[in-house]
Design an enzyme around this catalytic site. Structure first.
Site, mmCIF file in Angstrom:
data_model
loop_
_atom_site.group_PDB
_atom_site.id
_atom_site.type_symbol
_atom_site.label_atom_id
_atom_site.label_comp_id
_atom_site.label_asym_id
_atom_site.label_seq_id
_atom_site.Cartn_x
_atom_site.Cartn_y
_atom_site.Cartn_z
ATOM 1 N N LYS A 76 42.456 17.184 103.683
ATOM 2 C CA LYS A 76 42.787 17.802 102.799
ATOM 3 C C LYS A 76 43.558 17.452 101.171
ATOM 4 O O LYS A 76 43.285 18.141 99.942
ATOM 5 C CB LYS A 76 43.700 19.325 103.236
ATOM 6 C CG LYS A 76 42.650 20.223 104.237
ATOM 7 C CD LYS A 76 44.449 21.746 104.615
ATOM 8 C CE LYS A 76 43.468 21.830 105.750
ATOM 9 N NZ LYS A 76 43.753 21.681 107.200
ATOM 10 N N GLU A 122 51.963 23.858 100.199
ATOM 11 C CA GLU A 122 51.588 24.084 98.451
ATOM 12 C C GLU A 122 51.200 26.224 98.515
ATOM 13 O O GLU A 122 52.334 27.063 99.474
ATOM 14 C CB GLU A 122 50.148 24.449 98.572
ATOM 15 C CG GLU A 122 49.215 25.598 100.054
ATOM 16 C CD GLU A 122 47.699 25.214 99.493
ATOM 17 O OE1 GLU A 122 47.026 24.191 99.353
ATOM 18 O OE2 GLU A 122 46.815 26.103 100.475
ATOM 19 N N ARG A 178 31.745 20.007 109.416
ATOM 20 C CA ARG A 178 31.277 20.139 110.471
ATOM 21 C C ARG A 178 30.600 21.765 110.893
ATOM 22 O O ARG A 178 30.806 22.811 109.614
ATOM 23 C CB ARG A 178 32.180 21.199 111.449
ATOM 24 C CG ARG A 178 33.513 21.115 111.408
ATOM 25 C CD ARG A 178 34.181 21.542 112.767
ATOM 26 N NE ARG A 178 35.422 21.995 111.999
ATOM 27 C CZ ARG A 178 36.134 23.758 112.384
ATOM 28 N NH1 ARG A 178 35.457 24.300 113.082
ATOM 29 N NH2 ARG A 178 36.797 23.929 111.629
#
Length: 678
Positions: A144, A222, A313
């Site tokens: 990420k 975050e 995916r």
């Protein structure tokens, strides 16, 4: 407009049209496909392979030996072990399975190693076809942190992030903060931190859970937005330079940062915003020459969107995209992996109607969504739209894997129609076994806030999940269900005894006492007394109150037609031991028949902390003699791929520690004893 599903799959679901699927001819380089996954994931892929003339191979752990997906493939290979680390996460075993069975392609499904670049490289190096994006794309977007840096370079908005290394934490953070694992998804390795004092424990727990789930303990922080919506774009690419967006899905209804209801299209996006998000998603796919199915995820709030991550995916919620586009995404994956270009209907997709998917879990929302395991004596969805599942009557849910039982999907011309159909289907599902989140899903789908489309990821923080998860039928309907259960049990006893007389047991020429049975329902104990009268009438009392105008029009162990005045209700009965499962017109009622003479229970030692579910002890935080405060962490359990911290119920001293790290424990097992302080 008709539903996009026009055929029925043997595993109990409708599916994209077979005629359409047969337009996708089998690619010559894929003759036999090994699916490196389990459960409904594998069965979904096996079905598409069947329509394309591709042979299939299943792999399974010792714990999954009897699961239906193993028999759904033409061949299967035993990986051994029970936990993911011992089975589905073993690259060497999976490659050995492909070699021995002669598979020439591998599909990773959408869990375990699906986003593992090392696995993709190993498959390719073994000379096999990898059904997925390139290892380089997986590596870039699998982190990420790395993917956010790419989004920044492309000018796509992101939230400020802080990478966290062991022993070092950023200073001057504004709370709340969200701890996230850099690898993987599904809510694993995520923690909300509202107070700086809770940060260290959250970081340690998230790092440990991420390492266990993904083999990578990299974590970051975050900002935690106040009212974001989770919106993702389905992208698809091929090796001929095509990357396309197949519209969006909204996945804002979540618990533990994991989606439970997904829908397409989003009820909030304007066409302008939809196009902007789609362009951003395709821009990312083009930057990494993406091939196959992928999902670019965003947070959306107040008209602005922020890149969140990319899942390299096929997603669990892909059926809603299939429903609104009439595309079989698994078939497209196989075509692209075989080197074919995306067909015209994928490059210029058409969106029709609205689809909603609900994830059915074996978990108890009234106990903090604790996962549960056990046997389903009945499992079915009469009148369903589409159900992706690997369960059937008699299957045991293992404590070793994710507790998702099924994905139930509905399609309608409007969002309101899709929501109504899905709630109706879930309400009438036959789920006779462990506790599920069925009631919660039904109430969300019928909630005014959901129906208005004014939702965000904090929906279940605003609305009490305990209140939303109680039994669906009102207590008065549960009382009638208890009457039906008592009468059905009586009919079953007569049947077992071989009684053939026309008059039911309990009927007498002269008045007699009522036959009594007591049940425990979720909200109360229900005492039922009954006596049969002539001409199909019965005298009934529930908790001492007479049920006026009671009668039966049909009486059998598995079905009772109960009259209440002129109102006829049908109840479908299934008894397992002392548990009575009753499916009636207002929904499902579980009743525990209480013995007439309850056994004397051994008193519990005060302060005992018990295991709330089967699992593995990850960490014991305290020692005998330690003083602890209320809410202090005592033991960390891992169950169904999630960590659960068990805390002290009161202030006191630890007098006994019954387990060590690594121990496997059962539900109810004593872990720690804390003697309360005076």
């Amino acid at each position: 407009m008709s539903s996009p599903w026009s055929c029925r799959l043997i595993l109990g679901m409708n599916c994209p049209n077979r005629d359409r699927a047969t337009r996708y001819p089998p690619a010559p380089v894929i003759r036999k496909l090994l699916v490196a996954n389990r459960g409904e994931i594998a069965r979904r892929i096996f079905f598409t392979c069947e329509t394309m003339g591709i042979r299939t191979v299943a792999v399974f752990s010792d714990a999954d030996r009897q699961m239906p997906f193993v028999a759904a493939a033409e061949e299967a290979f035993a990986l051994g072990g029970e936990t993911p680390a011992e089975s589905y996460l073993r690259i060497d075993s999976l490659l050995e399975a492909a070699r021995i069975t002669g598979a020439d392609a591998v599909h990773p499904g959408y869990g375990f190693l699906a986003e593992n670049a090392d696995f993709a490289r190993a498959v390719i190096d073994a000379g096999l076809t990898w059904v997925g994006p390139s290892p380089d794309a997986i590596e870039t977007m699998g982190s990420k942190l790395r993917s956010k840096r790419l989004a920044d370079e492309l000018g796509i908005p992101t939230l400020t992030t802080h990478e966290v290394t062991a022993g070092q934490t950023p200073e001057k953070l504004q709370y709340p903060q969200l701890v996230k694992a850099s690898a993987g998804g599904g809510g694993k390795g995520m923690r909300i931190v509202n107070d700086p004092g809770d940060l260290d424990e959250a970081l340690e727990s998230a790092r440990r859970e991420a390492a266990s789930a993904f083999g990578d303990d990299t974590i970051f922080l975050e900002p935690y937005l106040e009212a974001p919506r989770h919106i993702e774009i389905q992208v698809f690419g091929d090796s001929h330079g095509h990357q396309v967006a197949l519209f969006e899905r909204e996945c804002s209804i979540q618990r533990r940062h994991q989606k439970i209801i997904e829908e397409a299209p989003s009820p909030v996006l304007t066409e302008e915003t939809r196009e902007a998000m789609s362009r951003a998603a395709v821009k990312i796919a083009e930057a990494i020459s993406y091939t196959g199915a992928g999902t670019v995820e965003f947070l959306y709030q107040d008209g602005d969107f922020y890149f969140l991550e990319m899942n390299t995916r096929l997603q669990v919620e892909h059926p809603v995209t299939e429903a609104i586009t009439s595309l079989d995404l698994v078939s497209l994956q196989l075509r692209v992996a075989a080197g074919e270009a995306l067909p015209g209907e994928a490059l210029q997709p058409v969106r029709l109607g609205h689809a909603i998917e609900a994830r059915l879990y074996a978990e108890d929302p009234r106990q903090g969504f604790l996962p549960v395991s056990g046997r389903f004596d009945a499992f079915g969805f009469p009148g369903f739209e589409r159900v992706d599942t690997d369960l059937e009557d008699g299957v045991v849910v293992s404590p070793f894997y994710d507790p998702m039982l099924a994905k139930v999907v509905s399609w309608g011309e409007t969002r309101e129609e899709a929501a109504a159909k899905l709630a109706f289907t879930l309400e009438r599902a036959r789920l006779h076994g462990p506790v599920t989140n069925r009631e919660l899903l039904v109430r969300i789908l019928r909630h005014p806030e959901f129906l208005s489309g004014q939702i965000d990821t904090h929906f279940l923080e605003r609305h009490d999940s305990v209140a939303l998860s109680g039994p669906l039928p009102p207590l008065e309907e549960a009382r009638l269900a208890a009457v039906a259960a008592a009468l059905g049990a009586q009919a079953e006893r007569r049947q077992e005894a071989g009684v053939q007389a026309a008059a039911p047991s309990g009927w007498r020429n002269s008045p007699s006492q009522l036959q009594e049975t007591t049940f425990r329902e979720d909200r109360a104990e229900l005492s039922v007394g009954y006596r049969f009268e002539p001409r199909g009438r019965i005298s009934v009392e529930v908790d001492g109150v007479t049920l006026e105008g009671a009668g039966v029009v049909s009486l059998a162990p598995d079905r009772v037609g109960l009259l209440h005045g002129a109102h006829l209700r049908w109840f479908y009965l299934h008894r397992v031991g002392n548990t009575h499962h009753v499916d009636g017109p207002s929904g499902y009622v579980r009743l525990e028949e209480l013995p007439r003479f309850p056994p004397t229970e051994r008193p519990e030692e005060a302060g005992m902390l018990h295991a709330p579910m089967p699992g593995r002890v990850v960490k014991v935080v305290v020692d005998v003699g330690d003083s602890v405060e209320t809410g202090q962490a005592l033991v960390v359990l891992e169950a169904m791929k999630m960590e659960h911290t068990l805390r002290s119920p009161h202030r006191g001293k630890v007098t006994s520690v019954e387990v060590d790290a690594g121990d496997q424990v059962e539900t109810g097992q004593t872990l720690v004893v804390v003697e309360a302080s005076v």
